[in-house]
Design an enzyme around this catalytic site. Structure first.
Site, PDB file in Angstrom:
ATOM      1  N   ALA A  98      10.682  26.542 -18.919  1.00  0.00           N
ATOM      2  CA  ALA A  98      10.749  25.963 -17.643  1.00  0.00           C
ATOM      3  C   ALA A  98       9.669  27.043 -16.844  1.00  0.00           C
ATOM      4  O   ALA A  98       9.834  28.207 -17.518  1.00  0.00           O
ATOM      5  CB  ALA A  98      12.025  26.122 -16.734  1.00  0.00           C
ATOM      6  N   SER A 101       7.748  29.340  -9.467  1.00  0.00           N
ATOM      7  CA  SER A 101       6.722  30.105  -8.805  1.00  0.00           C
ATOM      8  C   SER A 101       7.004  31.609  -8.953  1.00  0.00           C
ATOM      9  O   SER A 101       5.869  32.397  -8.912  1.00  0.00           O
ATOM     10  CB  SER A 101       6.898  29.800  -7.267  1.00  0.00           C
ATOM     11  OG  SER A 101       8.115  29.871  -6.702  1.00  0.00           O
ATOM     12  N   VAL A 105      10.960  30.771 -18.211  1.00  0.00           N
ATOM     13  CA  VAL A 105      12.148  30.656 -18.775  1.00  0.00           C
ATOM     14  C   VAL A 105      11.812  30.432 -20.511  1.00  0.00           C
ATOM     15  O   VAL A 105      11.012  29.385 -20.441  1.00  0.00           O
ATOM     16  CB  VAL A 105      13.398  29.831 -18.305  1.00  0.00           C
ATOM     17  CG1 VAL A 105      14.486  30.054 -19.250  1.00  0.00           C
ATOM     18  CG2 VAL A 105      13.500  30.002 -16.877  1.00  0.00           C
ATOM     19  N   LYS A 120      14.950  34.809 -18.698  1.00  0.00           N
ATOM     20  CA  LYS A 120      14.259  34.423 -17.564  1.00  0.00           C
ATOM     21  C   LYS A 120      13.169  35.547 -17.204  1.00  0.00           C
ATOM     22  O   LYS A 120      13.711  36.947 -17.177  1.00  0.00           O
ATOM     23  CB  LYS A 120      15.277  34.187 -16.435  1.00  0.00           C
ATOM     24  CG  LYS A 120      14.359  33.844 -14.807  1.00  0.00           C
ATOM     25  CD  LYS A 120      15.421  33.591 -14.130  1.00  0.00           C
ATOM     26  CE  LYS A 120      14.805  33.197 -12.830  1.00  0.00           C
ATOM     27  NZ  LYS A 120      15.761  32.805 -11.455  1.00  0.00           N
ATOM     28  N   ASP A 252      22.483  26.787  -3.343  1.00  0.00           N
ATOM     29  CA  ASP A 252      21.706  25.703  -3.519  1.00  0.00           C
ATOM     30  C   ASP A 252      21.769  24.974  -4.706  1.00  0.00           C
ATOM     31  O   ASP A 252      21.040  24.774  -5.544  1.00  0.00           O
ATOM     32  CB  ASP A 252      20.267  26.323  -3.562  1.00  0.00           C
ATOM     33  CG  ASP A 252      19.163  25.301  -3.392  1.00  0.00           C
ATOM     34  OD1 ASP A 252      19.407  24.002  -2.682  1.00  0.00           O
ATOM     35  OD2 ASP A 252      18.047  25.373  -3.976  1.00  0.00           O
TER      36      ASP A 252
END
Length: 520
Positions: A98, A101, A105, A120, A252
């Site tokens: 992945a 911005s 990962v 990450k 979130d």
């Protein structure tokens, strides 16, 4: 930019506007780069600052970007771990799983133990870039605050500064690691929901190593309908418990941050942003939710007023009307599909517009509820958050009414009162001693009379100038009748000069009155 009006409109062409203002704001943030994308995502969690239409549009901001080659990240990995990656990982896939911005990962396997992990890694140089972009955003917010009166009550510079602090915390991956560990420690139902396990020894400011989770998105879980419905309920109960019981919640939990694992559990990802609620805020929130479901606008406004800053002076009657309309539109159970999260976002914007800026964590909570409702509906089209709230609310109310807790709170209040009484004689002696040793003065200040004072000063000046003009006219007229030289155009020059000066003064008074619209 403080350019004179009319210049920049001629220099810059007027572009066509195929999009709404909200869409143009989102597109501009995406073009400006990572910091503005993150800033927009953070502002999307502030319904007390922005209307719901902007909140909804900013939530569409995507962090997916073109991935960078692993060679640019290897130096960061070596610097943070202080060793070569081969000493920690037996396998390391250099193709990113992945790309966002701020980080990318990668999937790997630990050398010790052989567990599959996700690594990450923060993008090189991103912190400096974010700092520069945040400085620019702060300047833009200050200009908007200075020049746009309609947005001044929202105090955008303060909001940008708060977002700056949030982004800087998010750049420290150790915060995300602590949040995941804390949630797993508090989570009473790990067989239903969980967060990836982290490896603290391998977690640094710019590197996060955690358990690799195999799962499917909530939009395509690949499970029967009854299991999807149960999963939606587990996610909703977990979030409500995080908010009302633990006071610590994922801020979130949108569909991209929730996975359905092969063993039928929900996994919450990306814990970079978490909310925290005190006991008082949790209890007020429970009352808030109950009042919203019961459509009790008066109670909602009263709770908000109790939590408002001391200097807030809202119009409670006008707020009740706005809250009533919002509840009817967003929580109309007769029409079906009531949305508690959407209603909370709209209510917080009403409060913010009326000067009641509730805790930032309340905004995060509203955003989290809004997101979990979307996740629930992705799993179960018939999802209704109300069905999963009563057990958690009963647990919270039992906690509030527990005799042991009531006795403890009574002891705390009594202890504070006794301490205050104990300190009172000393405070009184200090006041008396100050009166004895000093010469105290009392300053009285009339507020709201500044405009009257200015008006009286202007009126006095105009009257004085009018007297001078009248005197000049009368004196000049007397001189003209005397026919005394020297003459100008056959008339005494001093009289003509007096007429000209009085005409100029009179014209100045008239123009000044018209310019300041005092003739009205």
């Amino acid at each position: 930019m403080d350019l004179p009006a009319g210049i920049w409109q001629r220099l810059l062409p007027t572009p066509p506007a195929p999009h709404r203002a909200e869409e143009r704001l989102r597109l501009a943030a995406e073009e400006l780069g990572p910091a503005f994308v993150k800033l927009g995502q953070i502002l999307s969690m502030r319904p007390d600052l922005l209307p719901h239409s902007y909140i909804t549009e900013l939530r569409k901001l995507q962090s997916q970007v073109q991935p960078l080659p692993f060679e640019e990240f290897r130096a960061t990995l070596v610097t943070e771990l202080e060793r070569e990656p081969e000493e920690f990982f037996s396998e390391f896939n250099p193709v990113p799983a992945a790309s966002a911005s701020l980080a990318q990962v990668y999937f790997a396997r630990l050398k010790e133990g052989g567990q599959p992990v996700a690594v990450k890694i923060q993008k090189p140089g991103v912190e400096r870039s974010v700092q520069i972009d945040l400085d620019l955003a702060a300047w833009l917010a200050a200009q908007v605050h200075k020049h746009i009166d309609a947005l001044r009550p929202f105090d955008l510079p303060a909001a940008i500064e708060e977002a700056r602090q949030g982004m800087l915390r998010e750049l420290d991956f150790r915060t995300e690691a602590r949040n995941q560990e804390y949630f797993n420690a508090l989570n009473p139902q790990p067989d239903q929901v969980f967060a990836p396990r982290v490896y603290p020894d391998l977690c640094t400011r710019r590197v996060l190593v955690m358990e690799r989770i195999e799962g499917r998105p909530v939009s395509d879980p690949g499970l029967p309908a009854d299991q999807c419905s149960a999963l939606a309920g587990h996610g909703a109960q977990s979030l409500v418990r995080q908010i009302l019981i633990s006071g610590f919640f994922h801020a979130d939990p949108h569909a991209g941050n929730v996975l359905v694992t092969p063993d039928g559990r929900l996994c919450f990802l990306d814990w970079g942003l978490a909310g925290h609620l005190t006991r008082r805020l949790r209890q007020a929130l429970a009352d808030f939710w109950v009042a919203a479901v019961e459509q009790d606008a008066e109670r909602i406004v009263q709770i908000a007023a109790d939590l408002a800053p001391a200097n807030a002076r809202p119009d409670l009657r006008a707020m009740e009307k706005e809250v009533t309309l919002a509840l009817r539109e967003e929580l109309n159970f007769a029409l079906g599909e009531p949305q508690l999260g959407r209603a909370m976002l709209r209510l917080l914007h009403i409060f913010g517009r009326n000067g009641i800026a509730l805790s930032r964590d309340y905004s995060l909570m509203a955003k989290a509820v809004f997101s979990i409702e979307e996740v629930g509906r992705a799993l179960d089209p018939e999802f209704d958050l109300r069905r999963h709230m009563p057990p958690i609310l009963r647990e919270l109310f039992r906690e509030r009414a527990n005799p042991r807790n009531l006795a403890r709170r009574f002891r705390e209040v009594l202890h504070e009162a006794l301490l205050g009484l104990q300190d009172f004689p000393g405070e009184l002696r200090r006041i008396v001693r100050r009166f004895e040793q000093e010469n105290p003065t009392i300053n009285l200040q009339h507020r709201g009379l500044e405009r009257l004072d200015d008006s009286l000063r202007v009126a006095a000046n105009r009257i004085a100038l009018g007297v001078v003009v009248g005197s000049l006219i009368i004196g000049s007229s007397l001189l003209v009748t005397t026919r005394v030289g020297p003459t100008l155009f056959g008339y005494p020059a001093l009289g003509i000069i007096g007429y000209i000066i009085s005409a100029l003064f009179g014209l100045y008074v008239i123009l000044d009155i018209i310019r300041h619209r005092r003739h009205k």
